[in-house]
Design a protein around this motif. Structure first.
Motif, PDB file in Angstrom:
ATOM      1  N   GLU A  73      72.755 -13.988  -1.354  1.00  0.00           N
ATOM      2  CA  GLU A  73      72.967 -15.138  -0.466  1.00  0.00           C
ATOM      3  C   GLU A  73      74.402 -15.650  -0.596  1.00  0.00           C
ATOM      4  O   GLU A  73      75.065 -15.967   0.394  1.00  0.00           O
ATOM      5  CB  GLU A  73      71.974 -16.258  -0.825  1.00  0.00           C
ATOM      6  CG  GLU A  73      72.016 -17.420   0.165  1.00  0.00           C
ATOM      7  CD  GLU A  73      71.289 -18.673  -0.312  1.00  0.00           C
ATOM      8  OE1 GLU A  73      70.984 -19.520   0.540  1.00  0.00           O
ATOM      9  OE2 GLU A  73      71.039 -18.814  -1.529  1.00  0.00           O
ATOM     10  N   GLU A  74      74.899 -15.702  -1.844  1.00  0.00           N
ATOM     11  CA  GLU A  74      76.278 -16.153  -2.067  1.00  0.00           C
ATOM     12  C   GLU A  74      77.276 -15.208  -1.413  1.00  0.00           C
ATOM     13  O   GLU A  74      78.268 -15.641  -0.821  1.00  0.00           O
ATOM     14  CB  GLU A  74      76.553 -16.277  -3.568  1.00  0.00           C
ATOM     15  CG  GLU A  74      75.855 -17.483  -4.199  1.00  0.00           C
ATOM     16  CD  GLU A  74      75.807 -17.442  -5.725  1.00  0.00           C
ATOM     17  OE1 GLU A  74      75.408 -18.455  -6.307  1.00  0.00           O
ATOM     18  OE2 GLU A  74      76.157 -16.392  -6.327  1.00  0.00           O
ATOM     19  N   ARG A  75      77.013 -13.915  -1.501  1.00  0.00           N
ATOM     20  CA  ARG A  75      77.927 -12.941  -0.859  1.00  0.00           C
ATOM     21  C   ARG A  75      77.951 -13.140   0.655  1.00  0.00           C
ATOM     22  O   ARG A  75      79.003 -13.108   1.284  1.00  0.00           O
ATOM     23  CB  ARG A  75      77.496 -11.502  -1.184  1.00  0.00           C
ATOM     24  CG  ARG A  75      77.807 -11.064  -2.586  1.00  0.00           C
ATOM     25  CD  ARG A  75      77.211  -9.687  -2.843  1.00  0.00           C
ATOM     26  NE  ARG A  75      78.089  -8.614  -2.414  1.00  0.00           N
ATOM     27  CZ  ARG A  75      77.665  -7.451  -1.896  1.00  0.00           C
ATOM     28  NH1 ARG A  75      76.379  -7.235  -1.728  1.00  0.00           N
ATOM     29  NH2 ARG A  75      78.518  -6.528  -1.554  1.00  0.00           N
ATOM     30  N   LEU A  76      76.757 -13.336   1.257  1.00  0.00           N
ATOM     31  CA  LEU A  76      76.695 -13.539   2.715  1.00  0.00           C
ATOM     32  C   LEU A  76      77.520 -14.744   3.137  1.00  0.00           C
ATOM     33  O   LEU A  76      78.332 -14.675   4.059  1.00  0.00           O
ATOM     34  CB  LEU A  76      75.241 -13.748   3.165  1.00  0.00           C
ATOM     35  CG  LEU A  76      74.312 -12.538   3.142  1.00  0.00           C
ATOM     36  CD1 LEU A  76      72.858 -12.983   3.332  1.00  0.00           C
ATOM     37  CD2 LEU A  76      74.697 -11.522   4.219  1.00  0.00           C
ATOM     38  N   HIS A  77      77.317 -15.874   2.433  1.00  0.00           N
ATOM     39  CA  HIS A  77      78.048 -17.091   2.798  1.00  0.00           C
ATOM     40  C   HIS A  77      79.541 -16.949   2.520  1.00  0.00           C
ATOM     41  O   HIS A  77      80.370 -17.457   3.275  1.00  0.00           O
ATOM     42  CB  HIS A  77      77.446 -18.305   2.085  1.00  0.00           C
ATOM     43  CG  HIS A  77      76.153 -18.751   2.705  1.00  0.00           C
ATOM     44  ND1 HIS A  77      76.100 -19.602   3.784  1.00  0.00           N
ATOM     45  CD2 HIS A  77      74.868 -18.431   2.428  1.00  0.00           C
ATOM     46  CE1 HIS A  77      74.835 -19.796   4.129  1.00  0.00           C
ATOM     47  NE2 HIS A  77      74.066 -19.092   3.325  1.00  0.00           N
ATOM     48  N   ALA A  78      79.885 -16.237   1.440  1.00  0.00           N
ATOM     49  CA  ALA A  78      81.305 -16.026   1.131  1.00  0.00           C
ATOM     50  C   ALA A  78      81.985 -15.232   2.249  1.00  0.00           C
ATOM     51  O   ALA A  78      83.086 -15.574   2.692  1.00  0.00           O
ATOM     52  CB  ALA A  78      81.438 -15.286  -0.203  1.00  0.00           C
ATOM     53  N   VAL A  79      81.300 -14.188   2.723  1.00  0.00           N
ATOM     54  CA  VAL A  79      81.871 -13.359   3.802  1.00  0.00           C
ATOM     55  C   VAL A  79      82.043 -14.196   5.069  1.00  0.00           C
ATOM     56  O   VAL A  79      83.066 -14.118   5.759  1.00  0.00           O
ATOM     57  CB  VAL A  79      80.966 -12.121   4.055  1.00  0.00           C
ATOM     58  CG1 VAL A  79      81.301 -11.437   5.366  1.00  0.00           C
ATOM     59  CG2 VAL A  79      81.094 -11.135   2.890  1.00  0.00           C
ATOM     60  N   LEU A  80      81.046 -15.032   5.380  1.00  0.00           N
ATOM     61  CA  LEU A  80      81.140 -15.895   6.571  1.00  0.00           C
ATOM     62  C   LEU A  80      82.248 -16.936   6.410  1.00  0.00           C
ATOM     63  O   LEU A  80      82.969 -17.233   7.365  1.00  0.00           O
ATOM     64  CB  LEU A  80      79.800 -16.582   6.837  1.00  0.00           C
ATOM     65  CG  LEU A  80      78.717 -15.668   7.425  1.00  0.00           C
ATOM     66  CD1 LEU A  80      77.343 -16.311   7.284  1.00  0.00           C
ATOM     67  CD2 LEU A  80      78.998 -15.337   8.888  1.00  0.00           C
ATOM     68  N   MET A  81      82.394 -17.479   5.196  1.00  0.00           N
ATOM     69  CA  MET A  81      83.470 -18.459   4.970  1.00  0.00           C
ATOM     70  C   MET A  81      84.834 -17.795   5.116  1.00  0.00           C
ATOM     71  O   MET A  81      85.760 -18.362   5.686  1.00  0.00           O
ATOM     72  CB  MET A  81      83.340 -19.087   3.575  1.00  0.00           C
ATOM     73  CG  MET A  81      82.224 -20.114   3.492  1.00  0.00           C
ATOM     74  SD  MET A  81      82.096 -20.767   1.801  1.00  0.00           S
ATOM     75  CE  MET A  81      80.644 -21.810   1.966  1.00  0.00           C
ATOM     76  N   TYR A  82      84.940 -16.569   4.598  1.00  0.00           N
ATOM     77  CA  TYR A  82      86.207 -15.841   4.713  1.00  0.00           C
ATOM     78  C   TYR A  82      86.522 -15.561   6.187  1.00  0.00           C
ATOM     79  O   TYR A  82      87.628 -15.798   6.662  1.00  0.00           O
ATOM     80  CB  TYR A  82      86.126 -14.533   3.921  1.00  0.00           C
ATOM     81  CG  TYR A  82      87.265 -13.578   4.215  1.00  0.00           C
ATOM     82  CD1 TYR A  82      88.563 -13.874   3.784  1.00  0.00           C
ATOM     83  CD2 TYR A  82      87.055 -12.398   4.933  1.00  0.00           C
ATOM     84  CE1 TYR A  82      89.616 -13.013   4.059  1.00  0.00           C
ATOM     85  CE2 TYR A  82      88.100 -11.534   5.206  1.00  0.00           C
ATOM     86  CZ  TYR A  82      89.382 -11.849   4.777  1.00  0.00           C
ATOM     87  OH  TYR A  82      90.422 -11.004   5.056  1.00  0.00           O
TER      88      TYR A  82
END
Length: 355
Positions: A73-82
């Protein structure tokens, strides 16, 4: 300044809202812009990310506020934030509007998860688990200046589809996610499994998948064409089953199934999925694949229909999608055609042959 004694915010809300209002993932993943809004300078954030420090930088400008590997979940949100580049901010603190969704969910503008990660979020069991994916595909407008880096694989498009929500994350619709996944896959079996599950599981129609694969110029790849051919055959078999169900469930008289019509001693008039000889009403499933030859195929359909109607035969075209989403309505259309047959001139005599 002694960085280690500086009290750093556990989390940066972008508006002065108590921390408890932010979702868990926003307490753990944040951007340089959101940290800055809380008075944490980039140099300070980078200090926290030194080896053995309490934070880590997952992607340029995106921080994970705990040590240890990120969750999926953290990876998904990190990619979207990037990919959102600081457009990922919680909505302003307005009273929750009815039907406005979760007011505390981050809003990611012009970025959505696509490819295998999106298929996993849509619930396709043949898509690999999120943690096993080395890269997460993120779809952005073509003109965004953004490069693939770390776990973020940037996919560009001239026209961004409307995102769907899955587990609180914006994801590309299934047909688009399939095309983005297939573009990177070379294993024919994997491609076939994904396409088949998407259609069989009712996630989308075969024609919408083929349209996306065609737009992505993937139909020139032999392993994709093979998968599409079996997908269309499977889609047709499903549609035939549904047509049979419709006739039974809505009490329509029994037709003759899968027949060829021809004029006595004359030309072949074409095949039909169902035909009621007494009423001279025919049903044909429209399972055209939207490829380059779509117009040629449609004019062939139109020619056949025109010819049959000149002979007094009513032709009802039904798409698999309408059969799935509006079966009752389609049954009413056929019933109306059957009842109206008494008001028409009798049809020409045709020979009915099994197909």
């Amino acid at each position: 300044m002694n960085h280690h004694n500086t009290p750093l915010p556990q989390v940066p809300p972008a508006s002065p809202r108590p921390v408890r209002h932010l979702s868990d993932v926003q307490r753990r993943v944040t951007t340089a812009g959101q940290l800055r809004a809380q008075g944490v300078a980039v140099a300070e954030a980078n200090e926290q990310c030194r080896p053995g420090g309490p934070w880590q930088q997952l992607l340029p400008g995106v921080y994970l506020l705990h040590p240890g590997p990120p969750t999926s979940e953290e990876r998904l949100h990190a990619v979207l934030m990037y990919a959102g580049r600081d457009t990922a901010t919680p909505p302003p603190a307005v009273p929750n509007q009815p039907g406005a969704g979760d007011p505390h969910r981050p809003v990611y503008k012009e970025a959505m998860i696509t490819g295998l990660a999106a298929l996993n979020l849509h619930g396709l069991s043949s898509a690999p688990p999120l943690l096993s994916l080395e890269h997460i595909d993120v779809l952005v407008p073509r003109l965004r200046r953004l490069r693939s880096t770390g776990c973020a694989h940037v996919v560009r498009t001239g026209s961004l589809p409307a995102p769907e929500q899955a587990t609180g994350v914006p994801v590309a619709p299934v047909p688009r996610a399939l095309a983005d996944a297939v573009a990177q896959l070379t294993d024919a079996t994997v491609v076939q499994r994904l396409l088949s599950e998407a259609v069989r599981g009712g996630h989308c129609e075969p024609t919408s998948v083929v349209r996306e694969l065609n737009n992505a110029k993937l139909l020139s790849r032999p392993h994709v064409v093979d998968a599409v051919d079996s997908l269309l055959a499977e889609g047709r078999a499903f549609a035939e089953d549904r047509l049979y169900t419709m006739v039974c469930d809505y009490g329509l008289p029994d037709p003759v199934w899968n027949v060829d019509l021809r004029l006595p001693g004359g030309p072949h008039l074409g095949g039909l999925d169902a035909y009621w000889p007494e009423q001279a009403v025919a049903v044909e499933l429209d399972t055209r694949a939207p490829r380059q030859d779509e117009d040629a195929l449609w004019s062939e359909y139109a020619r056949k229909r025109e010819h049959l109607e000149r002979l007094g035969i009513t032709v009802v075209y039904i798409t698999p999608k309408k059969l799935r989403n509006a079966m009752e309505q389609q049954a009413a259309v056929v019933r109306t055609a059957l009842m109206a047959s008494g008001d028409r001139d009798p049809a020409a005599y045709v020979v009915v042959l099994p197909r």
